[in-house]
Design a protein around this motif. Structure first.
Motif, PDB file in Angstrom:
ATOM      1  N   ARG A 192       3.932   1.503  -1.395  1.00  0.00           N
ATOM      2  CA  ARG A 192       4.952   1.519  -2.461  1.00  0.00           C
ATOM      3  C   ARG A 192       4.841   2.738  -3.371  1.00  0.00           C
ATOM      4  N   ARG A 193       3.619   3.176  -3.640  1.00  0.00           N
ATOM      5  CA  ARG A 193       3.547   4.289  -4.591  1.00  0.00           C
ATOM      6  C   ARG A 193       3.978   5.609  -3.960  1.00  0.00           C
ATOM      7  N   GLN A 247      -5.183  -1.188 -13.679  1.00  0.00           N
ATOM      8  CA  GLN A 247      -3.793  -1.631 -13.781  1.00  0.00           C
ATOM      9  C   GLN A 247      -3.656  -2.754 -14.809  1.00  0.00           C
ATOM     10  N   ARG A 255       5.745  11.477  -4.220  1.00  0.00           N
ATOM     11  CA  ARG A 255       6.462  10.526  -3.374  1.00  0.00           C
ATOM     12  C   ARG A 255       6.819  11.159  -2.031  1.00  0.00           C
ATOM     13  N   ALA A 269      -0.438   4.209 -11.059  1.00  0.00           N
ATOM     14  CA  ALA A 269      -0.478   4.923  -9.782  1.00  0.00           C
ATOM     15  C   ALA A 269      -1.819   5.619  -9.542  1.00  0.00           C
ATOM     16  N   ILE A 299       4.182  11.304  -9.693  1.00  0.00           N
ATOM     17  CA  ILE A 299       3.613  10.516  -8.598  1.00  0.00           C
ATOM     18  C   ILE A 299       4.162  11.127  -7.312  1.00  0.00           C
ATOM     19  N   SER A 348       6.443  -1.794  -9.898  1.00  0.00           N
ATOM     20  CA  SER A 348       6.043  -2.093  -8.517  1.00  0.00           C
ATOM     21  C   SER A 348       5.880  -0.809  -7.715  1.00  0.00           C
ATOM     22  N   LEU A 349       6.835   0.120  -7.908  1.00  0.00           N
ATOM     23  CA  LEU A 349       6.791   1.351  -7.123  1.00  0.00           C
ATOM     24  C   LEU A 349       5.760   2.350  -7.661  1.00  0.00           C
ATOM     25  N   ALA A 350       5.231   2.091  -8.843  1.00  0.00           N
ATOM     26  CA  ALA A 350       4.086   2.894  -9.297  1.00  0.00           C
ATOM     27  C   ALA A 350       2.798   2.295  -8.727  1.00  0.00           C
ATOM     28  N   GLY A 351       2.944   1.208  -7.972  1.00  0.00           N
ATOM     29  CA  GLY A 351       1.802   0.632  -7.280  1.00  0.00           C
ATOM     30  C   GLY A 351       1.190  -0.575  -7.963  1.00  0.00           C
ATOM     31  N   LEU A 352       1.902  -1.154  -8.948  1.00  0.00           N
ATOM     32  CA  LEU A 352       1.323  -2.301  -9.666  1.00  0.00           C
ATOM     33  C   LEU A 352       1.125  -3.485  -8.714  1.00  0.00           C
ATOM     34  N   ILE A 393       6.945   5.693  -2.640  1.00  0.00           N
ATOM     35  CA  ILE A 393       8.419   5.567  -2.688  1.00  0.00           C
ATOM     36  C   ILE A 393       8.870   5.644  -4.144  1.00  0.00           C
ATOM     37  N   GLU A 416       0.823  -1.216   0.000  1.00  0.00           N
ATOM     38  CA  GLU A 416       0.000   0.000   0.000  1.00  0.00           C
ATOM     39  C   GLU A 416       0.857   1.267   0.000  1.00  0.00           C
TER      40      GLU A 416
END
Lengths: 213, 222
Positions: free
Chosen positions: A79-80, B8, A153, A108, A151, B88-92, A82, A77
């Motif tokens: 991760r977006r 997604q 961060r 995102a 995004i 992953s860091l874009a929330g996938l 970072i 939850e």
């Protein structure tokens, strides 16, 4: 700065396969900090960044990032919040710079209308339709910074952020780093260029043989 | 599964098809090689028209299975670690990534099946009968192979064994798909019900889809 630390690692170790890459890492990073992370090749700097990015689970110890335990499902939850820019660009060379940002925005849940604005902010206003693979390494890095701007961060993890960038881009990136810290986020910068990083970092730590010193 | 999940999935499908359109791996490499494989068979077994007509559907499905898994595994392994990290860091959600990659591979496999199928029909004089059922069989085979290949690709990416695992993982699970597809075509040819074979294929698709979705997160982290 008040509030809970953004990153809190306590006795953390990371194994990859049969190798112990990081051991007994204790690290706390608060909001507003810019931390330089130094170390020789193979010291575990990139692994440390991927650990803090929640992309690797610790094998030992306890880690909290943005309030989420590194071993709990909560990490998906956060991760977006970072952003990470590694030394190899994480963009798709077959797609245009605009398409790359559109893809990230859709994942995102960010409005794609921000894309021209963030590309302009990193000096790529006219490059939205340029294929990433036909763009220079420096342009690809700028596009990655545009993605991190798009995004919103809380934590930015940068691996050699100055490499392949011209002087204007370096100034731009340093401005973005300082702005992120001023806004209450935190930035961790891996670099071999100690003088440059020490000029903007609030403190620095050193990784030696997988251990922080 | 939330709306965000399906957004997604759509983003991953669009990305994969866009990349394929620009690279042309399936269009310019896999499809021609599949067609060449079909052309080579008469050289090996002779040009007896009756024999070719009899073995043609089976040969077609074997080629679809072999090339199909290669396409799906290749697509699932075509991302670099920095690209995976950025997603992953874009929330996938890893499960959305699995579904999206499977759907895009399925679309490409369906195109492969149709083009190579036309070559098989022309070359072996195969009868095209029971078109709605035939289309359903093609769709289920494409879906099953895409899911299987994507799951195998994820397992391969997550282990140090690398591609040596592919045949071991793919062979047992693709057998029901191959059997279902060939038996369904024979059933259509001889006027028998093919429902049981379609259900076998649909069951494989559902099982592999569930395994893929449920293991997406752990596989990403090993």
């Amino acid at each position: 700065m008040s509030g809970a630390p953004l990153v809190e690692l306590s006795g953390v170790g990371v194994r990859i396969g049969s190798s112990q890459i990081l051991r007994d890492i204790d690290l706390q990073i608060d909001a507003g900090e810019i931390v330089g992370l130094f170390g020789a090749n193979g010291a575990g700097k990139t692994t440390a960044l991927r650990l803090i990015a929640t992309l690797i689970r610790p094998a030992q110890g306890r880690g909290m990032v943005l309030g989420a335990d590194l071993t709990s499902p909560d990490r998906y939850e956060i991760r977006r919040r970072i952003g990470m820019i590694g030394h190899v660009p994480g963009i798709y060379p077959e797609m245009t710079l605009g398409e790359n940002l559109r893809y990230s925005a859709r994942l995102a849940g960010v409005a794609t209308t921000k894309i021209p604005e963030v590309l302009a902010a990193v000096g790529l206003a006219g490059a939205i339709d340029r294929t990433a693979g036909a763009s220079s390494h420096g342009m690809q890095r700028r596009a990655e910074f545009a993605r991190e701007l798009m995004i919103d961060r809380s934590l930015l993890l940068l691996d050699e952020p100055h490499s392949a960038l011209d002087r204007d881009a370096v100034d731009l990136v340093e401005g973005l780093i300082e702005r992120k810290a001023d806004e209450g986020g935190a930035v961790i910068i891996v670099s071999h260029d100690r003088d440059r990083i020490n000029a903007i970092a609030s403190r620095s730590v050193e990784l030696t043989g997988g251990t922080l010193t | 599964m939330t709306t965000g999940f399906w957004h997604q999935v759509a983003a991953v499908i669009e990305r994969d098809l866009l990349r394929e359109r620009r690279r042309g791996d399936v269009l310019w490499i896999t499809i021609p090689f599949g067609a060449i494989a079909l052309l080579l068979i008469p050289l090996a077994v002779g040009t007896d028209a009756a024999l070719l007509r009899q073995i043609g559907p089976g040969m077609y499905w074997v080629i679809v299975m072999l090339f199909g898994v290669l396409v799906a595994v290749g697509k699932a392994s075509s991302e670099t670690l920095p690209q995976q990290d950025a997603s992953s860091l874009a929330g996938l959600d890893p499960a959305a990534g699995f579904v999206g990659r499977s759907v895009s591979s399925g679309v490409l496999l369906l195109i492969f099946e149709l083009v190579v199928g036309l070559v098989a029909v022309g070359l072996y004089n195969i009868s095209v009968i029971g078109i709605p059922w035939l289309v359903l069989t093609l769709v289920l085979a494409a879906a099953g192979l895409a899911l299987l290949g994507t799951l195998t690709g994820a397992i391969v990416n997550s282990t140090s064994a690398g591609t040596t695992l592919v045949p071991l993982l793919v062979a047992p699970l693709s057998v029901p798909l191959l059997l279902g597809a060939t038996q369904a075509y024979d059933g259509l040819r001889f006027g028998h019900s093919i429902l049981s074979w379609v259900l076998v294929m649909a069951t494989v698709v559902l099982i592999v889809a569930m395994i893929g979705v449920l293991t997406a997160r752990p596989l990403q982290e090993t």
